[in-house]
Design a protein around this motif. Sequence first.
Motif, PDB file in Angstrom:
ATOM      1  N   LYS A 116       5.978  24.151 -22.694  1.00 19.47           N
ATOM      2  CA  LYS A 116       5.592  22.995 -23.507  1.00 19.47           C
ATOM      3  C   LYS A 116       4.120  22.650 -23.323  1.00 19.47           C
ATOM      4  CE  LYS A 116       8.114  19.797 -24.817  1.00 19.47           C
ATOM      5  NZ  LYS A 116       8.870  18.558 -25.035  1.00 19.47           N
ATOM      6  N   ALA A 117       3.635  22.724 -22.094  1.00 13.38           N
ATOM      7  CA  ALA A 117       2.217  22.426 -21.845  1.00 13.38           C
ATOM      8  C   ALA A 117       1.323  23.438 -22.541  1.00 13.38           C
ATOM      9  CB  ALA A 117       1.958  22.407 -20.341  1.00 13.38           C
ATOM     10  N   PHE A 118       1.669  24.716 -22.459  1.00  8.38           N
ATOM     11  CA  PHE A 118       0.869  25.745 -23.116  1.00  8.38           C
ATOM     12  C   PHE A 118       0.906  25.577 -24.635  1.00  8.38           C
ATOM     13  CE2 PHE A 118       0.479  30.043 -24.938  1.00  8.38           C
ATOM     14  CZ  PHE A 118      -0.812  30.339 -24.493  1.00  8.38           C
ATOM     15  N   ARG A 119       2.048  25.196 -25.181  1.00  4.85           N
ATOM     16  CA  ARG A 119       2.151  24.999 -26.630  1.00  4.85           C
ATOM     17  C   ARG A 119       1.265  23.845 -27.091  1.00  4.85           C
ATOM     18  NH1 ARG A 119       8.137  24.616 -28.785  1.00  4.85           N
ATOM     19  NH2 ARG A 119       8.090  26.698 -27.843  1.00  4.85           N
ATOM     20  N   ILE A 120       1.221  22.775 -26.324  1.00  2.00           N
ATOM     21  CA  ILE A 120       0.376  21.628 -26.697  1.00  2.00           C
ATOM     22  C   ILE A 120      -1.091  22.012 -26.620  1.00  2.00           C
ATOM     23  CG2 ILE A 120      -0.355  19.337 -25.945  1.00  2.00           C
ATOM     24  CD1 ILE A 120       2.539  18.829 -25.141  1.00  2.00           C
ATOM     25  N   MET A 121      -1.479  22.780 -25.613  1.00  2.00           N
ATOM     26  CA  MET A 121      -2.878  23.191 -25.498  1.00  2.00           C
ATOM     27  C   MET A 121      -3.291  24.094 -26.655  1.00  2.00           C
ATOM     28  SD  MET A 121      -3.581  23.747 -21.412  1.00  2.00           S
ATOM     29  CE  MET A 121      -2.214  24.894 -21.169  1.00  2.00           C
ATOM     30  N   THR A 122      -2.431  25.019 -27.054  1.00  2.00           N
ATOM     31  CA  THR A 122      -2.776  25.889 -28.176  1.00  2.00           C
ATOM     32  C   THR A 122      -2.843  25.114 -29.490  1.00  2.00           C
ATOM     33  OG1 THR A 122      -0.416  26.449 -28.395  1.00  2.00           O
ATOM     34  CG2 THR A 122      -1.791  27.934 -27.093  1.00  2.00           C
ATOM     35  N   GLU A 123      -1.936  24.167 -29.692  1.00  2.00           N
ATOM     36  CA  GLU A 123      -1.991  23.356 -30.910  1.00  2.00           C
ATOM     37  C   GLU A 123      -3.257  22.499 -30.957  1.00  2.00           C
ATOM     38  OE1 GLU A 123       1.593  21.138 -30.970  1.00  2.00           O
ATOM     39  OE2 GLU A 123       2.858  22.842 -31.596  1.00  2.00           O
ATOM     40  N   ALA A 124      -3.655  21.970 -29.807  1.00  2.00           N
ATOM     41  CA  ALA A 124      -4.896  21.180 -29.770  1.00  2.00           C
ATOM     42  C   ALA A 124      -6.107  22.058 -30.076  1.00  2.00           C
ATOM     43  CB  ALA A 124      -5.039  20.523 -28.403  1.00  2.00           C
ATOM     44  N   TYR A 125      -6.102  23.277 -29.555  1.00  2.00           N
ATOM     45  CA  TYR A 125      -7.220  24.191 -29.814  1.00  2.00           C
ATOM     46  C   TYR A 125      -7.280  24.558 -31.297  1.00  2.00           C
ATOM     47  CZ  TYR A 125      -9.916  28.514 -29.801  1.00  2.00           C
ATOM     48  OH  TYR A 125     -10.823  29.498 -30.079  1.00  2.00           O
ATOM     49  N   LEU A 126      -6.132  24.845 -31.888  1.00  3.89           N
ATOM     50  CA  LEU A 126      -6.111  25.197 -33.307  1.00  3.89           C
ATOM     51  C   LEU A 126      -6.518  24.020 -34.180  1.00  3.89           C
ATOM     52  CD1 LEU A 126      -2.856  27.354 -33.494  1.00  3.89           C
ATOM     53  CD2 LEU A 126      -5.214  28.150 -33.547  1.00  3.89           C
ATOM     54  N   SER A 127      -6.124  22.819 -33.796  1.00  2.00           N
ATOM     55  CA  SER A 127      -6.526  21.629 -34.565  1.00  2.00           C
ATOM     56  C   SER A 127      -8.028  21.433 -34.499  1.00  2.00           C
ATOM     57  CB  SER A 127      -5.802  20.397 -34.024  1.00  2.00           C
ATOM     58  OG  SER A 127      -4.405  20.531 -34.154  1.00  2.00           O
ATOM     59  N   ARG A 128      -8.598  21.650 -33.339  1.00  2.00           N
ATOM     60  CA  ARG A 128     -10.049  21.499 -33.209  1.00  2.00           C
ATOM     61  C   ARG A 128     -10.789  22.550 -34.015  1.00  2.00           C
ATOM     62  NH1 ARG A 128     -12.531  22.169 -27.331  1.00  2.00           N
ATOM     63  NH2 ARG A 128     -11.974  24.317 -27.854  1.00  2.00           N
TER      64      ARG A 128
END
Length: 403
Positions: A117-129
Amino acid sequence: MSFKTYFIASLLQFRAYFGWLPASVVTVIMLVTLALVAFYASHWMTRFLLRLLSREGSTVARKIVLSTRRSVRLIIVLVVVISALPAASGLSWRTTQILQKSFVFIAILMVGYSAIKAFRIMTEAYLSRISLSEHHDDIIVRSHQTQIKVLQRLLEILVGIITVGVALMTFDSVRNYGVSLFASAGAASLIVGLSARGLLTNLLAGVQIAITQPIRMEDLIIINGDWAWVEEITATYVVLRVWDWRRHIVPISYFLENRFENWTHNSAAIIGIVYLYLDYEAPIDALREELQEIAKTCPLWDGKVLDFQVADCDAVTIKIRIIASARSALKSWDLRCDIREKMIKRIREDYPEALPRHRLGMVTAHMVREVTSMGEEEISPPIDRPPPRPPSKLAKPSGPKGG
């Protein structure tokens, strides 16, 4: 004295304080009390951490804490209870071992779940940025989306397999089976490879697609005669969205083994083609100027490519080919429809002689009799032909040579 020794000694004093109760009851009270203390302590720690992160403005860390707080609380409770099991004297040794291994098993699963879950949130934040950043072309954004999405799913699968494997190894029976499996690794790998050949092929194809990127997220491709956008790329299959909202589910290895068209591989810009069929009387130069005026008023045209050409002709019509460029394939489709509609309107209103027509007519028998009663000149008017050319001086005489 270490903390562990001090902790066990305190639990033994707690148990001695309730010595007038049965040992099993004291053990249950002790474990439940420790679980409640650990739960509320982790609850207050989570609230404090969220308040601290909100002050610092760390959005990603705050999302990670919010999404993993329940699993982390459960991990803390299980760790505290596992640490207190050596002081549980009211339970049999077998019961203690079963509880310890069960709690360790659940704790390991929760650790893997929290990591995913932590890795998924980090990747989604990176893609949003990345998607919010300014780019003249979205190729960079879609490249990052493809790599991150595919590698994210592969990593989730890998972490899940490792987590379940480590958790199962806490049990002796599973551990012994694993040792025997490693002892016969050659045969086992052959059996697993043959049984999971399709899965392994797609997983390896996913890694290759993430690196080479023959397709990306939101690429426009043509497959089986349909226009389709790449909606989702998983570790084993690709979801394609057709223009009419249908979905194609295609194995990911298909894109390495078969030929397909990718209209947005290097750039989203594309040149669209419009065909018109007009009469031979069509004023080509005037229509070319009309096209220039229409294109200038159309916001979908990117201003790069525009041309009006006579591409072909037959016995009845001439074939006009109009090309115009747009920033994306979807805009190109709308641009072609707009140009076609406006050109037909201009031709119908201002140049009706350019509309295609057949120079044949249906006549009745009475009209045929009237036409045949007319003179030959009225039935077949004379055709202006160029005068015959004089014979060439190099031409040989046709008659016999005189003598």
